[in-house]
Design a protein around this motif. Structure first.
Motif, PDB file in Angstrom:
ATOM      1  N   MET A 107       0.857  -1.198   0.000  1.00 53.66           N
ATOM      2  CA  MET A 107       0.000   0.000   0.000  1.00 53.66           C
ATOM      3  C   MET A 107       0.891   1.245   0.000  1.00 53.66           C
ATOM      4  O   MET A 107       1.822   1.339   0.807  1.00 53.66           O
ATOM      5  CB  MET A 107      -0.902  -0.010   1.229  1.00 53.66           C
ATOM      6  N   PRO A 115      -3.986   7.179  -3.200  1.00 51.79           N
ATOM      7  CA  PRO A 115      -3.517   6.069  -2.353  1.00 51.79           C
ATOM      8  C   PRO A 115      -3.869   4.753  -3.048  1.00 51.79           C
ATOM      9  O   PRO A 115      -5.030   4.557  -3.449  1.00 51.79           O
ATOM     10  CB  PRO A 115      -4.319   6.230  -1.062  1.00 51.79           C
ATOM     11  N   THR A 116      -2.863   3.891  -3.216  1.00 52.62           N
ATOM     12  CA  THR A 116      -3.068   2.707  -4.058  1.00 52.62           C
ATOM     13  C   THR A 116      -2.522   1.460  -3.393  1.00 52.62           C
ATOM     14  O   THR A 116      -1.525   1.509  -2.668  1.00 52.62           O
ATOM     15  CB  THR A 116      -2.365   2.913  -5.423  1.00 52.62           C
ATOM     16  N   VAL A 117      -3.188   0.335  -3.682  1.00 55.05           N
ATOM     17  CA  VAL A 117      -2.722  -0.965  -3.212  1.00 55.05           C
ATOM     18  C   VAL A 117      -2.290  -1.774  -4.436  1.00 55.05           C
ATOM     19  O   VAL A 117      -3.067  -1.930  -5.379  1.00 55.05           O
ATOM     20  CB  VAL A 117      -3.839  -1.718  -2.454  1.00 55.05           C
ATOM     21  N   PHE A 118      -1.049  -2.270  -4.418  1.00 52.59           N
ATOM     22  CA  PHE A 118      -0.531  -3.061  -5.527  1.00 52.59           C
ATOM     23  C   PHE A 118      -0.376  -4.504  -5.097  1.00 52.59           C
ATOM     24  O   PHE A 118       0.157  -4.789  -4.016  1.00 52.59           O
ATOM     25  CB  PHE A 118       0.839  -2.540  -5.966  1.00 52.59           C
ATOM     26  N   SER A 119      -0.832  -5.411  -5.958  1.00 52.29           N
ATOM     27  CA  SER A 119      -0.560  -6.829  -5.724  1.00 52.29           C
ATOM     28  C   SER A 119       0.829  -7.128  -6.283  1.00 52.29           C
ATOM     29  O   SER A 119       1.420  -6.293  -6.980  1.00 52.29           O
ATOM     30  CB  SER A 119      -1.601  -7.691  -6.427  1.00 52.29           C
ATOM     31  N   ASP A 122       0.635  -6.892  -9.932  1.00 46.98           N
ATOM     32  CA  ASP A 122       0.676  -5.489 -10.379  1.00 46.98           C
ATOM     33  C   ASP A 122       2.122  -5.010 -10.465  1.00 46.98           C
ATOM     34  O   ASP A 122       2.530  -4.403 -11.452  1.00 46.98           O
ATOM     35  CB  ASP A 122      -0.060  -4.573  -9.385  1.00 46.98           C
ATOM     36  N   ARG A 125       3.930  -6.149 -13.467  1.00 46.12           N
ATOM     37  CA  ARG A 125       3.491  -5.628 -14.778  1.00 46.12           C
ATOM     38  C   ARG A 125       4.218  -4.346 -15.153  1.00 46.12           C
ATOM     39  O   ARG A 125       4.342  -4.023 -16.323  1.00 46.12           O
ATOM     40  CB  ARG A 125       1.988  -5.325 -14.737  1.00 46.12           C
ATOM     41  N   PHE A 126       4.678  -3.597 -14.168  1.00 48.77           N
ATOM     42  CA  PHE A 126       5.359  -2.324 -14.469  1.00 48.77           C
ATOM     43  C   PHE A 126       6.665  -2.585 -15.214  1.00 48.77           C
ATOM     44  O   PHE A 126       7.251  -3.667 -15.095  1.00 48.77           O
ATOM     45  CB  PHE A 126       5.672  -1.577 -13.163  1.00 48.77           C
ATOM     46  N   GLU A 174       3.021   6.935 -10.471  1.00 50.43           N
ATOM     47  CA  GLU A 174       1.719   6.269 -10.575  1.00 50.43           C
ATOM     48  C   GLU A 174       0.740   6.789  -9.513  1.00 50.43           C
ATOM     49  O   GLU A 174      -0.424   7.025  -9.802  1.00 50.43           O
ATOM     50  CB  GLU A 174       1.911   4.751 -10.417  1.00 50.43           C
TER      51      GLU A 174
ATOM     52  N   MET B  22       7.428   6.928 -21.296  1.00 46.21           N
ATOM     53  CA  MET B  22       6.649   6.131 -20.356  1.00 46.21           C
ATOM     54  C   MET B  22       5.355   6.867 -20.097  1.00 46.21           C
ATOM     55  O   MET B  22       5.377   8.095 -19.936  1.00 46.21           O
ATOM     56  CB  MET B  22       7.414   6.034 -19.036  1.00 46.21           C
ATOM     57  N   GLU B  24       2.484   8.450 -17.961  1.00 46.91           N
ATOM     58  CA  GLU B  24       2.474   9.000 -16.610  1.00 46.91           C
ATOM     59  C   GLU B  24       1.844   7.967 -15.655  1.00 46.91           C
ATOM     60  O   GLU B  24       2.302   7.767 -14.549  1.00 46.91           O
ATOM     61  CB  GLU B  24       1.643  10.274 -16.628  1.00 46.91           C
ATOM     62  N   HIS B  25       0.818   7.307 -16.150  1.00 51.31           N
ATOM     63  CA  HIS B  25       0.108   6.313 -15.320  1.00 51.31           C
ATOM     64  C   HIS B  25      -0.154   5.037 -16.100  1.00 51.31           C
ATOM     65  O   HIS B  25      -0.500   5.093 -17.268  1.00 51.31           O
ATOM     66  CB  HIS B  25      -1.234   6.891 -14.845  1.00 51.31           C
ATOM     67  N   PHE B  26       0.031   3.926 -15.417  1.00 53.68           N
ATOM     68  CA  PHE B  26      -0.247   2.634 -16.049  1.00 53.68           C
ATOM     69  C   PHE B  26      -1.629   2.128 -15.679  1.00 53.68           C
ATOM     70  O   PHE B  26      -2.171   1.249 -16.315  1.00 53.68           O
ATOM     71  CB  PHE B  26       0.813   1.613 -15.631  1.00 53.68           C
ATOM     72  N   GLY B  27      -2.144   2.637 -14.569  1.00 50.69           N
ATOM     73  CA  GLY B  27      -3.475   2.205 -14.141  1.00 50.69           C
ATOM     74  C   GLY B  27      -3.470   0.874 -13.414  1.00 50.69           C
ATOM     75  O   GLY B  27      -4.514   0.254 -13.243  1.00 50.69           O
ATOM     76  N   TYR B  28      -2.298   0.405 -12.991  1.00 47.93           N
ATOM     77  CA  TYR B  28      -2.256  -0.861 -12.238  1.00 47.93           C
ATOM     78  C   TYR B  28      -2.582  -0.582 -10.762  1.00 47.93           C
ATOM     79  O   TYR B  28      -2.379   0.512 -10.263  1.00 47.93           O
ATOM     80  CB  TYR B  28      -0.869  -1.500 -12.307  1.00 47.93           C
ATOM     81  N   GLY B  29      -2.984  -1.623 -10.065  1.00 50.66           N
ATOM     82  CA  GLY B  29      -3.297  -1.481  -8.642  1.00 50.66           C
ATOM     83  C   GLY B  29      -4.746  -1.063  -8.457  1.00 50.66           C
ATOM     84  O   GLY B  29      -5.447  -0.772  -9.421  1.00 50.66           O
ATOM     85  N   ARG B  30      -5.159  -1.047  -7.196  1.00 50.92           N
ATOM     86  CA  ARG B  30      -6.534  -0.609  -6.887  1.00 50.92           C
ATOM     87  C   ARG B  30      -6.466   0.495  -5.845  1.00 50.92           C
ATOM     88  O   ARG B  30      -5.498   0.562  -5.072  1.00 50.92           O
ATOM     89  CB  ARG B  30      -7.375  -1.789  -6.383  1.00 50.92           C
ATOM     90  N   PRO B  31      -7.492   1.354  -5.820  1.00 51.67           N
ATOM     91  CA  PRO B  31      -7.474   2.428  -4.820  1.00 51.67           C
ATOM     92  C   PRO B  31      -7.475   1.852  -3.400  1.00 51.67           C
ATOM     93  O   PRO B  31      -8.158   0.869  -3.133  1.00 51.67           O
ATOM     94  CB  PRO B  31      -8.773   3.194  -5.081  1.00 51.67           C
ATOM     95  N   ALA B  32      -6.693   2.452  -2.509  1.00 47.46           N
ATOM     96  CA  ALA B  32      -6.723   2.045  -1.101  1.00 47.46           C
ATOM     97  C   ALA B  32      -7.927   2.719  -0.458  1.00 47.46           C
ATOM     98  O   ALA B  32      -8.174   3.901  -0.692  1.00 47.46           O
ATOM     99  CB  ALA B  32      -5.437   2.486  -0.403  1.00 47.46           C
TER     100      ALA B  32
END
Lengths: 405, 186
Positions: A107, A115-119, A122, A125-126, A174, B22, B24-32
């Protein structure tokens, strides 16, 4: 042949198993090893067939040296710049956690837009980057109190790997880090919930979140499934089992940056946030417990600096009176262990051999006396003195004890 | 720009730039979610930010300490077998740089009282980390501060009072200024 051919039959004809013998390891510890049968003439017996995992030769026994809090790399048993992953040193404060990569999450929050949570998927993939660098504990030092200690005992808390992962700057973009954020907290998911405050500038510069080590998934002891990697900085800051990054406008003053990993310096001061590892080197051969014979000797060792590349390594074979340049093995990388060699002829006289690293900032690895003079005898972390090996007339190589003033 | 435009002059440079850039954003992950942030963000800052509701007293802390800490840190915080928690300094103790033997503990070495709460809540007791309630952590923090002669017997420790405690060692802390180069060694 009607009977189904098994691997065992193919190899041994169903007969004997491997013999077992006791040998002494380099620490004088007796260990049990299996001896392959028919070792007398390997051309007269078919060997083991291909297997699922490779193994070390049963004749080789490099071993880390564990204590309650750490496990040191056997520097004297290695020949190159990369530390085999299972020999990478270990230091943690409450054991190695078992983390399921499928439920792993990182997180990133605090002073960020999103604020983001990455698995773990995820993170993978970057766009990824690989980098070879050392990780060294800032407590990587042992008081020079006796002769029978090895490079592993003196500074086995440094190891080097090729690390692969995502640049932290990619993740910072990101999530949209607030330009006013100056520090971030990195937190692990071990039982110590290890946490350190890191300047955001390091995050933009060269910090990584890594999930691979020497081409495969990171070992649990090194932070599986993902850890922070801060090249050139004291190992404790490269938080393993990383679960959380919190952007902030000041440091958090965690226990590991106040009570620990700080060092008393001149005039009663206590130095904090001593992140960078200064230049250091050590001769790993010949060193205790090797036994020397008269004639040509290739002196070998490692040099590194947390401030950039090693510019030069100098070796003295006359107890520090004169110094000569060692050959550096390419590649010489930024913030990386560099292997050095120096060819020397030992004429049988008693002497001391030692090395000193000079990095690209011009810093010259100091003596223990210089360090203590600069900081006072209460200093503890970030000790990187020149290490001398005493060569006795009978060829015995021992550590040269020094007074702690 | 069509793909075939990458053939000559300035057009090619523009095209290369675009293919190398690159996003700016890849859109990976989910909002916390706010809720998970509230649960996971356990770090306490020296200004007290992050401290939870609740409070503790020296008396309650003595009970927590005896039951859950003394076995490893000693009855009065100095006997061990693990880390000494109460500074055993005698009057006129040497500065730390002059002595490799002087024991570092909360009362003589820790720069912020908030660190005690943060650390004990996340990592202690060693054999059951994270098992104390916030009130227990406040209480045992109060006991440790009192044992180190930093607060009185009647003090109440909470989100307001804890960051206000001035630790004696704080004035000795300096930020690293080593820069490499040709010395001086620091």
């Amino acid at each position: 042949m009607s009977q189904k051919m098994t691997r065992r039959h193919l190899l041994l004809g169903g007969a004997a198993t491997a013999a077992v013998a006791l040998v002494k390891s380099s620490f004088g510890k007796t260990v049990q090893i299996g001896i392959p049968e028919a070792a007398l003439d390997p051309t007269k017996q078919v060997g083991p067939l291909p297997g699922v995992l490779g193994t070390r030769s049963p004749f080789e026994h490099p071993q880390r040296k564990p204590s309650l809090t750490s496990s040191q790399t056997p520097l004297q048993d290695l020949y190159g710049m990369i530390t085999p992953s299972d020999l990478h040193f270990e230091r943690h404060h409450a054991g190695v956690p078992a983390i399921d990569p499928h439920s792993y999450e990182l997180m990133i929050h605090g002073m960020v837009d999103k604020p983001t949570v990455f698995s773990l998927a995820d993170l993978k993939r970057f766009p990824s980057v690989s980098r070879i660098c050392f990780v060294e504990c800032s407590g990587n030092f042992r008081k020079p109190d006796k002769e029978d200690i090895t490079p592993q005992d003196i500074c086995g808390l440094t190891s080097q790997s090729e690390w692969t992962g995502v640049m932290l700057s990619t993740l910072f973009k990101e999530v949209g880090v607030d330009p006013k954020a100056t520090w971030f907290l990195a937190e692990g998911s071990d039982a110590a919930v290890m946490s350190r405050s890191i300047p955001v500038s390091k995050g933009w510069e060269d910090a990584m979140i890594v999930y691979a080590q020497n081409g495969e998934a990171i070992r649990p002891q090194q932070g599986y499934p993902a850890r922070l990697l801060l090249p050139g900085w004291e190992g404790n800051t490269s938080i393993k089992w990383l679960r959380r990054i919190e952007l902030s406008d000041g440091p958090f003053m965690t226990r590991e940056e106040t009570s620990k990993y700080t060092e008393p310096v001149k005039d009663g001061k206590i130095r904090q946030f001593s992140f960078t590892m200064d230049a250091r080197s050590i001769i790993t051969y010949p060193a205790y417990p090797s036994q020397l014979q008269k004639g040509w000797v290739e002196i070998r060792g490692l040099a590194w600096s947390g401030r950039g590349k090693v510019r030069q390594v100098e070796v003295s074979t006359d107890a520090g009176k004169t110094w000569n340049a060692a050959r550096l093995q390419e590649p010489v990388l930024d913030k990386a262990h560099t292997y050095f060699r120096y060819l020397w002829q030992w004429n049988g006289d008693t002497t001391a051999i030692m090395s000193r690293a000079i990095d690209e900032t011009g810093y010259i690895q100091p003596s223990l006396e210089q360090l203590i003079t600069a900081r006072g005898p209460g200093t503890g972390y970030h000790l990187n003195p020149v290490t001398a090996w005493l060569i006795k007339r009978d060829g015995q190589v021992v550590y040269s004890p020094e007074k702690w003033k | 720009m069509p793909f075939w435009a990458c053939v000559a002059g300035t057009v090619m440079i523009a095209c290369e730039r675009r293919s190398k850039a690159m996003p700016e954003h890849f859109g990976y992950g989910r909002p916390a979610t706010e809720k998970e942030i509230a649960v996971k963000a356990i770090a306490i800052r020296p200004d007290g930010k992050g401290l939870p509701a609740g409070s503790g007293t020296v008396q309650d802390g003595a009970i927590v300490y005896a039951a859950k800490c003394a076995s490893c840190h000693g009855g009065t915080g100095v006997e061990g077998p693990f880390n000494v928690l109460v500074a055993p300094d005698t009057v006129g103790a040497k500065p730390f740089d002059q002595s490799s033997k002087r024991v570092k503990a909360i009362g003589n070495y820790w720069p912020y009282a908030t660190t005690i709460f943060d650390y004990v809540r996340r990592a202690m007791p060693f054999n059951a980390p994270g098992s104390l309630s916030d009130n227990e952590v406040y209480s045992v923090t109060a006991w440790l501060l009192h044992a180190n002669k930093l607060i009185g017997t009647d003090a109440v420790i909470n989100a307001k009072t804890l960051p206000g405690i001035v630790m004696p060692a704080r004035k000795y802390y300096v930020t690293d200024s080593r820069k490499g180069g040709d010395g001086p060694y620091e």
